[in-house]
Design an enzyme around this catalytic site. Sequence first.
Site, PDB file in Angstrom:
ATOM      1  N   PHE A 139       5.422  -1.062   3.749  1.00 20.25           N
ATOM      2  CA  PHE A 139       5.939  -1.414   5.073  1.00 20.25           C
ATOM      3  C   PHE A 139       5.341  -2.749   5.483  1.00 20.25           C
ATOM      4  CE2 PHE A 139       5.813  -1.607   9.679  1.00 20.25           C
ATOM      5  CZ  PHE A 139       7.119  -1.304  10.005  1.00 20.25           C
ATOM      6  N   ASP A 224      -1.015  -7.635   2.623  1.00 22.35           N
ATOM      7  CA  ASP A 224      -0.672  -7.264   3.989  1.00 22.35           C
ATOM      8  C   ASP A 224      -1.780  -6.341   4.492  1.00 22.35           C
ATOM      9  OD1 ASP A 224       0.194  -6.098   6.317  1.00 22.35           O
ATOM     10  OD2 ASP A 224       2.244  -5.763   5.628  1.00 22.35           O
ATOM     11  N   LYS A 253      -2.439  -5.937  14.311  1.00 24.59           N
ATOM     12  CA  LYS A 253      -2.920  -4.656  14.847  1.00 24.59           C
ATOM     13  C   LYS A 253      -4.304  -4.770  15.505  1.00 24.59           C
ATOM     14  CE  LYS A 253       0.218  -1.312  13.015  1.00 24.59           C
ATOM     15  NZ  LYS A 253       1.002  -1.484  11.794  1.00 24.59           N
TER      16      LYS A 253
END
Length: 409
Positions: A139, A224, A253
């Site tokens: 993702f 990532d 995040k």
Amino acid sequence: MTQEKVTRALFDDVMVPNYNPQQFVPVRGQGSRVWDQDDREYIDFAGGIAVNALGHTHPALVAALKEQADKLWHLSNTCTNEPALRLAKKLTDATFADKVFFCSSGGEANEAAFKLARKYAYDNTGPEKHEIISFTQSFHGRTLFTVSVGGQKKYREGFEPVPGGITHLPYNDIDALKAAISDRTCAIVMEPIQGEGGIIPADIEFAKEVRRLCDEHDALLVFDEVQTGVGRTGHLYAYETLGVTPDILTTAKALGGGFPVGAMLTTDKCAPSLGFGTHGSTYGGNPLACAVAEAALDVINTPEVLAGVNDKRAIFVEELEKINAKHNIFRDIRGGGLLIGAELIEEWHGKAAKFLAAAREAGVMILVAGPNVLRMTPSLIIPETDIREGMAKLEQAIARVIEAGPDAE
Ligand SMILES: *Cc1c(COP(=O)(O)O)cnc(C)c1O
């Protein structure tokens, strides 16, 4: 100004239905506790999906936000600013990277990373070297490029045609990678631990082979670390745990501890390909965002906080194992640091959301990672008492769900 009373029901009237939020509306938080409109208290094991790395309303973050709020909010990238410069210096000092590009989310950080990978190959080899290798279940965000690189078809379906030149291979499969990589490959993109895909860690041997194959084929390695970064695994970034250094790393995040900010980190070798005018973001490097992120980094990138992560993980795992000894509900407990996945036994596959709803009713907030895995990404500084209390509530919730059975409405 009068404020009308709003409730969860209003969501369905006025919001696009792309989310289905839980049936309560949190109004305030402190540390790892949250209260809703009825003043009901919840223990927060969700941590805003690995964002609230210092819990809610951490005094250092509140102070940084308030201080910057009185100084300067926004300029655009026609000017630079002190918080962005300080944050970039700290990020480059603390990592492999020499250069930083700021943005406001993980998806944007990845968009920048993938564009840089393509542009670097274009500049140094030619347009035929544009293929990106990624992994199934990965993702990387919800923009069209990032859902295309992401390895979950459900996020692309209906949005085609999507960008081409992207191959998805099974994760942790060295042979598949050897067979697929070529001199047309410009980048391999991976999460050190697949988050949304079910909390699946990379094998160290696989990560090392990915690095070796990238070098052999002159491809860039993109990590990532939007979910694994900023202390989540007990290191500032998970690449340190793997002993493999990427060429590009994306982070978001937890970077702002709850304030929207993202960054792409890279080296002096790659950075020139994003020359003047090639890419940008109005909010990227916004002084408010960077001031909060700097404060978050100052607290998180300390031996006390980083070492605490694996101590706390041990308590989580101990409690989950106790629950499992009693209820035999998990077939695997995995992840790294405070990115914790508990895969349900097969009989309960597809039913993870039931546990999330029951947990909320019992007073603890958790997450899922796909249909089979319960996920916890709490504050990195969650107190032991909150862990134990939250786990007692989770156990009640699990007992209730099991009692009702997998087919209960
Ligand atoms: C959450 C996440 C993203 C997307 O970040 P946004 O801020 O939602 O755009 C990208 N990659 C990974 C690994 C993530 O966990």
